[in-house]
Design a protein around this motif. Structure first.
Motif: not given
Ligand SMILES: [Cu+2]
Length: 286
Positions: A186, A221, A223, A225, A229, A232
């Motif tokens: 993350h 976040c 990345q 993920c 995501h 997030m």
């Molecule tokens: Cu993420």
């Protein structure tokens, strides 16, 4: 019948040149406008922490330098294209071994790269400095939420996606962070801190942040993920040191903690129909 008078040859050529010039100017201006570039921040935040202000100024100088050098190169290219365009069948005068010029365009870029490297090193050293701190926050990322715990206290904040968990931290004080992940990679990113770090499974990433101004900042976040995501998110609420101490102390009151857990359970029930869970009870700090 009378035929309309044709414009003189010179006027037609001039009109065509103007048309070309207008297009040549309009094209880069349109590209600049459509890029959504903000000046003078170049889309960075002015920074709400001590090191993020240095990052902001570094980014500004990098961007201004890139614009100047990019503009200079464009002018040189345009000059060469226009000045030395094909005008006939004869081959223009060929020249080589312009030693001073060749030395200049080799040495100057090397000096620029060293300059960029040195400036980055100074700012990064500031950002990765690890001074002694009184406050520590453990940040744990998971699919798809965040858990913030405060070692040595009962305080915690735990929430996923639409629950927008809100991490509390004191202003004007160095705060040490331990960043981990429970599952996949993350990214812990706070735009106004100009700061991002990987949250890696099996690795503890440590850093220190000194938030200078009270306020609420948006985090997410960075990345990709998994399925949720894009939801997030989290918030960082920077409060005064006395407010922070009171917030930590409130977790020592069993009645307050029970109320927080009850509120968390309600929030969890409202959101769990939208987001799949790990099957464990989701708790939410206040
Ligand atoms: Cu993420």
């Amino acid at each position: 019948m009378q035929t309309p008078a044709l414009p003189p040859q010179g006027a037609t050529v001039r009109a065509r040149r103007w048309r070309h010039l207008r297009r040549a100017v309009a094209l880069p201006l349109a590209a600049l406008a459509l890029s959504g570039c903000t000046i003078p921040s170049f889309y960075a935040s002015e920074g709400a922490t001590s090191s993020s202000k240095s990052v902001y100024h570094l980014w500004q100088w990098f961007s201004i330098g890139a614009v100047i050098i990019g503009g200079f190169v464009c002018i040189l290219v345009a000059y060469a294209v226009l000045r030395y365009r094909r005008k006939g069948d004869h081959i223009p005068r060929q020249s080589q071994y312009q030693l001073p010029l060749e030395l200049a365009y080799t040495i100057v870029p090397i000096l620029i790269v060293f300059g960029l490297f040195a400036a980055t090193l100074v700012v990064e050293n500031k950002e990765t400095a690890n001074p002694a701190t009184k406050v520590t926050i453990n940040v744990n990322a998971f699919q798809w939420g965040w858990k913030f715990t405060y070692p040595g206290t009962n305080a915690f904040v735990y929430g996923q996606t639409t629950q927008n968990p809100e991490m509390i931290m004191p202003a004007g004080e160095n705060v040490h962070f331990n960043l981990t992940s429970s599952d996949v990679i993350h990214g812990f990113y706070v735009h106004d801190f100009n700061f991002s770090r990987y949250a890696l499974p099996g690795v503890r990433n440590e850093f220190t942040i000194l938030a200078q101004n009270e306020g609420t900042y948006f985090g997410q976040c960075t990345q990709l993920c998994g399925l949720y995501h894009s939801l997030m998110y989290f918030r960082v609420k920077v409060v005064s040191q006395s407010q922070y101490a009171a917030w930590i102390a409130s977790f020592n009151n069993p009645a307050d903690e029970a109320a927080a857990k009850a509120a968390a359970k309600t929030t969890y029930q409202q959101t769990s129909s939208v987001v799949p869970t790990h099957g464990s009870t989701t708790k939410f700090g206040r």
